[in-house]
Design a protein around this motif. Structure first.
Motif, PDB file in Angstrom:
ATOM      1  N   ARG A 166      53.389 -15.262-109.453  1.00  0.00           N
ATOM      2  CA  ARG A 166      54.320 -15.082-108.338  1.00  0.00           C
ATOM      3  C   ARG A 166      54.600 -16.415-107.652  1.00  0.00           C
ATOM      4  NH1 ARG A 166      53.525  -9.629-105.257  1.00  0.00           N
ATOM      5  NH2 ARG A 166      55.786  -9.928-105.122  1.00  0.00           N
ATOM      6  N   THR A 167      55.626 -16.401-106.835  1.00  0.00           N
ATOM      7  CA  THR A 167      56.082 -17.642-106.207  1.00  0.00           C
ATOM      8  C   THR A 167      54.964 -18.316-105.397  1.00  0.00           C
ATOM      9  OG1 THR A 167      57.744 -18.611-104.756  1.00  0.00           O
ATOM     10  CG2 THR A 167      56.872 -16.465-104.108  1.00  0.00           C
ATOM     11  N   ARG A 168      55.087 -19.622-105.241  1.00  0.00           N
ATOM     12  CA  ARG A 168      54.151 -20.338-104.361  1.00  0.00           C
ATOM     13  C   ARG A 168      54.786 -20.656-103.013  1.00  0.00           C
ATOM     14  NH1 ARG A 168      51.771 -18.890-108.999  1.00  0.00           N
ATOM     15  NH2 ARG A 168      49.595 -19.527-109.053  1.00  0.00           N
ATOM     16  N   CYS A 169      55.815 -19.924-102.636  1.00  0.00           N
ATOM     17  CA  CYS A 169      56.380 -20.081-101.294  1.00  0.00           C
ATOM     18  C   CYS A 169      55.246 -19.955-100.272  1.00  0.00           C
ATOM     19  CB  CYS A 169      57.427 -18.999-101.029  1.00  0.00           C
ATOM     20  SG  CYS A 169      57.972 -18.953 -99.316  1.00  0.00           S
ATOM     21  N   PRO A 170      55.055 -20.948 -99.401  1.00  0.00           N
ATOM     22  CA  PRO A 170      53.909 -20.906 -98.484  1.00  0.00           C
ATOM     23  C   PRO A 170      53.956 -19.716 -97.527  1.00  0.00           C
ATOM     24  CG  PRO A 170      55.394 -22.730 -97.924  1.00  0.00           C
ATOM     25  CD  PRO A 170      55.844 -22.183 -99.248  1.00  0.00           C
ATOM     26  N   TYR A 171      55.133 -19.258 -97.196  1.00  0.00           N
ATOM     27  CA  TYR A 171      55.236 -18.130 -96.259  1.00  0.00           C
ATOM     28  C   TYR A 171      54.854 -16.818 -96.937  1.00  0.00           C
ATOM     29  CZ  TYR A 171      57.835 -21.577 -93.564  1.00  0.00           C
ATOM     30  OH  TYR A 171      58.212 -22.702 -92.882  1.00  0.00           O
ATOM     31  N   PHE A 172      55.023 -16.769 -98.244  1.00  0.00           N
ATOM     32  CA  PHE A 172      54.597 -15.581 -98.988  1.00  0.00           C
ATOM     33  C   PHE A 172      53.078 -15.421 -98.891  1.00  0.00           C
ATOM     34  CE2 PHE A 172      53.256 -13.830-103.198  1.00  0.00           C
ATOM     35  CZ  PHE A 172      53.835 -12.579-103.102  1.00  0.00           C
ATOM     36  N   TYR A 173      52.378 -16.561 -98.845  1.00  0.00           N
ATOM     37  CA  TYR A 173      50.908 -16.528 -98.814  1.00  0.00           C
ATOM     38  C   TYR A 173      50.348 -16.483 -97.390  1.00  0.00           C
ATOM     39  CZ  TYR A 173      50.903 -17.208-103.801  1.00  0.00           C
ATOM     40  OH  TYR A 173      51.086 -17.007-105.145  1.00  0.00           O
ATOM     41  N   ASP A 174      51.212 -16.645 -96.388  1.00  0.00           N
ATOM     42  CA  ASP A 174      50.765 -16.605 -94.991  1.00  0.00           C
ATOM     43  C   ASP A 174      51.133 -15.238 -94.426  1.00  0.00           C
ATOM     44  OD1 ASP A 174      50.363 -16.777 -92.299  1.00  0.00           O
ATOM     45  OD2 ASP A 174      51.290 -18.768 -92.077  1.00  0.00           O
ATOM     46  N   THR A 175      50.140 -14.382 -94.329  1.00  0.00           N
ATOM     47  CA  THR A 175      50.430 -12.987 -93.970  1.00  0.00           C
ATOM     48  C   THR A 175      50.833 -12.823 -92.503  1.00  0.00           C
ATOM     49  OG1 THR A 175      48.065 -12.639 -93.649  1.00  0.00           O
ATOM     50  CG2 THR A 175      48.980 -12.003 -95.779  1.00  0.00           C
ATOM     51  N   HIS A 176      50.814 -13.906 -91.742  1.00  0.00           N
ATOM     52  CA  HIS A 176      51.293 -13.826 -90.351  1.00  0.00           C
ATOM     53  C   HIS A 176      52.787 -14.099 -90.255  1.00  0.00           C
ATOM     54  CE1 HIS A 176      47.195 -13.516 -88.958  1.00  0.00           C
ATOM     55  NE2 HIS A 176      46.874 -14.567 -89.686  1.00  0.00           N
ATOM     56  N   GLN A 177      53.404 -14.470 -91.377  1.00  0.00           N
ATOM     57  CA  GLN A 177      54.820 -14.838 -91.371  1.00  0.00           C
ATOM     58  C   GLN A 177      55.676 -13.716 -91.966  1.00  0.00           C
ATOM     59  OE1 GLN A 177      56.105 -17.636 -90.164  1.00  0.00           O
ATOM     60  NE2 GLN A 177      54.174 -18.673 -89.723  1.00  0.00           N
ATOM     61  N   PRO A 178      56.926 -13.592 -91.489  1.00  0.00           N
ATOM     62  CA  PRO A 178      57.816 -12.618 -92.133  1.00  0.00           C
ATOM     63  C   PRO A 178      58.160 -13.058 -93.546  1.00  0.00           C
ATOM     64  CG  PRO A 178      59.021 -13.921 -90.503  1.00  0.00           C
ATOM     65  CD  PRO A 178      57.571 -14.316 -90.385  1.00  0.00           C
ATOM     66  N   CYS A 179      58.216 -12.115 -94.446  1.00  0.00           N
ATOM     67  CA  CYS A 179      58.528 -12.435 -95.839  1.00  0.00           C
ATOM     68  C   CYS A 179      59.031 -11.172 -96.525  1.00  0.00           C
ATOM     69  CB  CYS A 179      57.286 -12.972 -96.553  1.00  0.00           C
ATOM     70  SG  CYS A 179      57.533 -13.162 -98.334  1.00  0.00           S
ATOM     71  N   ASN A 180      60.297 -11.174 -96.893  1.00  0.00           N
ATOM     72  CA  ASN A 180      60.892  -9.997 -97.540  1.00  0.00           C
ATOM     73  C   ASN A 180      60.276  -9.688 -98.888  1.00  0.00           C
ATOM     74  OD1 ASN A 180      62.834  -9.340 -95.550  1.00  0.00           O
ATOM     75  ND2 ASN A 180      64.126 -11.047 -96.244  1.00  0.00           N
ATOM     76  N   LYS A 181      59.744 -10.702 -99.530  1.00  0.00           N
ATOM     77  CA  LYS A 181      59.131 -10.473-100.846  1.00  0.00           C
ATOM     78  C   LYS A 181      57.779  -9.769-100.686  1.00  0.00           C
ATOM     79  CE  LYS A 181      59.572 -13.698-104.114  1.00  0.00           C
ATOM     80  NZ  LYS A 181      60.327 -12.952-105.142  1.00  0.00           N
ATOM     81  N   ARG A 182      57.020 -10.176 -99.677  1.00  0.00           N
ATOM     82  CA  ARG A 182      55.708  -9.562 -99.446  1.00  0.00           C
ATOM     83  C   ARG A 182      55.834  -8.227 -98.718  1.00  0.00           C
ATOM     84  NH1 ARG A 182      53.541 -11.151 -95.073  1.00  0.00           N
ATOM     85  NH2 ARG A 182      54.166 -13.319 -95.312  1.00  0.00           N
ATOM     86  N   ARG A 183      56.689  -8.205 -97.697  1.00  0.00           N
ATOM     87  CA  ARG A 183      56.907  -6.964 -96.934  1.00  0.00           C
ATOM     88  C   ARG A 183      58.403  -6.784 -96.739  1.00  0.00           C
ATOM     89  NH1 ARG A 183      53.893  -6.158 -91.585  1.00  0.00           N
ATOM     90  NH2 ARG A 183      54.757  -4.079 -91.888  1.00  0.00           N
ATOM     91  N   PRO A 184      59.036  -5.992 -97.598  1.00  0.00           N
ATOM     92  CA  PRO A 184      60.494  -5.848 -97.540  1.00  0.00           C
ATOM     93  C   PRO A 184      60.982  -5.490 -96.140  1.00  0.00           C
ATOM     94  CG  PRO A 184      59.605  -4.771 -99.480  1.00  0.00           C
ATOM     95  CD  PRO A 184      58.421  -5.214 -98.683  1.00  0.00           C
ATOM     96  N   GLY A 185      62.071  -6.186 -95.762  1.00  0.00           N
ATOM     97  CA  GLY A 185      62.694  -5.882 -94.478  1.00  0.00           C
ATOM     98  C   GLY A 185      62.163  -6.669 -93.300  1.00  0.00           C
ATOM     99  N   THR A 186      61.170  -7.527 -93.515  1.00  0.00           N
ATOM    100  CA  THR A 186      60.581  -8.265 -92.387  1.00  0.00           C
ATOM    101  C   THR A 186      61.301  -9.578 -92.109  1.00  0.00           C
ATOM    102  OG1 THR A 186      58.945  -9.273 -93.873  1.00  0.00           O
ATOM    103  CG2 THR A 186      58.278  -7.289 -92.680  1.00  0.00           C
ATOM    104  N   GLY A 187      62.121 -10.049 -93.051  1.00  0.00           N
ATOM    105  CA  GLY A 187      62.810 -11.326 -92.864  1.00  0.00           C
ATOM    106  C   GLY A 187      62.266 -12.391 -93.793  1.00  0.00           C
ATOM    107  N   CYS A 188      62.846 -13.567 -93.703  1.00  0.00           N
ATOM    108  CA  CYS A 188      62.444 -14.680 -94.577  1.00  0.00           C
ATOM    109  C   CYS A 188      62.176 -15.907 -93.713  1.00  0.00           C
ATOM    110  CB  CYS A 188      63.546 -14.986 -95.586  1.00  0.00           C
ATOM    111  SG  CYS A 188      63.230 -16.479 -96.546  1.00  0.00           S
ATOM    112  N   ALA A 189      60.894 -16.263 -93.613  1.00  0.00           N
ATOM    113  CA  ALA A 189      60.531 -17.414 -92.772  1.00  0.00           C
ATOM    114  C   ALA A 189      60.979 -18.732 -93.380  1.00  0.00           C
ATOM    115  CB  ALA A 189      59.014 -17.426 -92.561  1.00  0.00           C
ATOM    116  N   ALA A 190      61.223 -18.748 -94.678  1.00  0.00           N
ATOM    117  CA  ALA A 190      61.611 -20.016 -95.322  1.00  0.00           C
ATOM    118  C   ALA A 190      63.043 -20.406 -94.981  1.00  0.00           C
ATOM    119  CB  ALA A 190      61.445 -19.897 -96.838  1.00  0.00           C
ATOM    120  N   ILE A 191      63.902 -19.407 -94.760  1.00  0.00           N
ATOM    121  CA  ILE A 191      65.290 -19.694 -94.380  1.00  0.00           C
ATOM    122  C   ILE A 191      65.260 -20.107 -92.902  1.00  0.00           C
ATOM    123  CG2 ILE A 191      67.601 -18.744 -94.093  1.00  0.00           C
ATOM    124  CD1 ILE A 191      66.984 -16.835 -96.421  1.00  0.00           C
ATOM    125  N   GLY A 192      65.537 -21.359 -92.660  1.00  0.00           N
ATOM    126  CA  GLY A 192      65.388 -21.898 -91.308  1.00  0.00           C
ATOM    127  C   GLY A 192      64.029 -22.496 -91.067  1.00  0.00           C
TER     128      GLY A 192
END
Ligand code: SF4
Length: 316
Positions: free
Chosen positions: A116-142
């Motif tokens: 799976r991706t190494r996007c740092p926000y995907f691995y940080d469960t305190h951050q929004p991430c649509n891939k990890r939790r659909p519908g929460t947003g994407c912390a990487a955009i911005g």
């Protein structure tokens, strides 16, 4: 880590049947990505089906002069295989550019494709991430996005695929073979394994739940010069900012695939048709769909220059 149950598969049919009948089941082989994801509770499978005992650990001749690589062939063994080094050198080079020796000793062919991706926000469960939790947003955009993809991105996810091996397999025209949950064999081009993020970035592959990759088939060797050129933030043990897998023939025709720039290894045969005209025309076509962020717009120029470097290395 959440508790889970575990079994060892005794046959491929038994493995897919177990997956089909057990909600929340996952296959495990090398475990070099899945175990990390479980420790971080990004993935929490209720049941693990260990496929390490299945007879998918060999490299054998395939029809039409190609090679069949078993899903369980370890990355180290694949990189070192004499027929890979001789006829598919781009694959050996890409494997050796990835991870570390210890990881390559454990990591398998199928697991490498499915990491799976190494996007740092995907691995940080305190951050929004649509891939990890659909519908929460994407912390990487911005957010911090220099490592992220520039092609095939969507408004919900801009993650890149981390594999080096897959980039080489893409340029070689590999085919994936699977066993479906109802026990049927299926095969399809590697490029069709990966889904664009679209509105559903949590759905990353076209595999059905419980479908097991059994092997990857390489077509017969095409000759030419094989180059794998990887640009990263440090000299080893880092994921690609941009990588280029290239096979170039004496008549200047060839193939090029890019890593580190999209949700899958990026290859475009229309762009490759421009190769005899020079690397710049080919790179411009290959990157025509680039939609970078302000932080990773450098990847467009970096990709163009890395392609030029790879083609210069491949020059006859
Ligand atoms: Fe998650 Fe994808 Fe956004 Fe990364 S780029 S935070 S993986 S949704």
């Amino acid at each position: 880590m959440k508790s889970f149950t575990y079994e060892r598969a005794t046959s491929p049919e038994n493995a897919v049947a177990a997956a089909a009948h057990t909600p929340g089941a996952r296959f495990i082989a090398g475990g070099t990505n899945l175990l990390d994801l479980m420790k971080l509770e990004i993935e929490a499978p209720e049941h693990l089906i260990d496929v390490n005992g299945l007879a998918f650990d060999t490299i054998t001749p395939a029809q039409d002069g190609g090679l069949r690589i078993g899903a369980l062939v370890r990355n180290t063994d694949l990189a070192a295989a004499a027929e890979i080094r001789r006829d598919y050198a781009v694959l050996s080079k890409a494997l050796l550019a990835g991870a570390s020796g210890q990881l390559r000793n454990k990591a398998t062919t199928a697991g490498n494709l499915l990491q799976r991706t190494r996007c740092p926000y995907f691995y940080d469960t305190h951050q929004p991430c649509n891939k990890r939790r659909p519908g929460t947003g994407c912390a990487a955009i911005g957010g911090v996005s220099r490592q992220q993809a520039i092609i095939g991105v969507s408004d919900t996810c801009i993650a890149s695929h981390p594999s080096d091996m897959a980039v080489a397999m893409q340029v070689l025209g590999a085919t994936v073979e699977t066993l479906t949950p109802n026990g049927q064999a299926r095969s399809f081009p590697l490029t069709d394994l990966y889904r664009a993020p679209g509105e559903t970035p949590h759905l990353e592959t076209t595999l059905a739940a419980g479908e097991l990759i059994t092997s990857v088939v390489l077509p017969k060797p095409v000759g030419g010069k094989h180059i794998y050129y990887k640009v990263r933030d440090r000299a080893s043990y880092a994921f690609a900012l941009v990588s280029v897998a290239a096979i170039v023939q004496p008549d200047k025709t060839g193939r090029v695939a890019l890593g580190g720039v999209a949700y899958k290894p990026w290859r475009n045969e229309k762009a490759e048709a421009l190769l005899p005209e020079g690397g710049e025309a080919m790179a411009n076509e290959l990157l025509a769909e680039a939609r970078p962020t302000a932080q990773n717009s450098f990847k467009v120029k970096l990709a163009q220059r890395t392609i030029s470097m790879a083609l210069a290395q491949a020059a006859y």
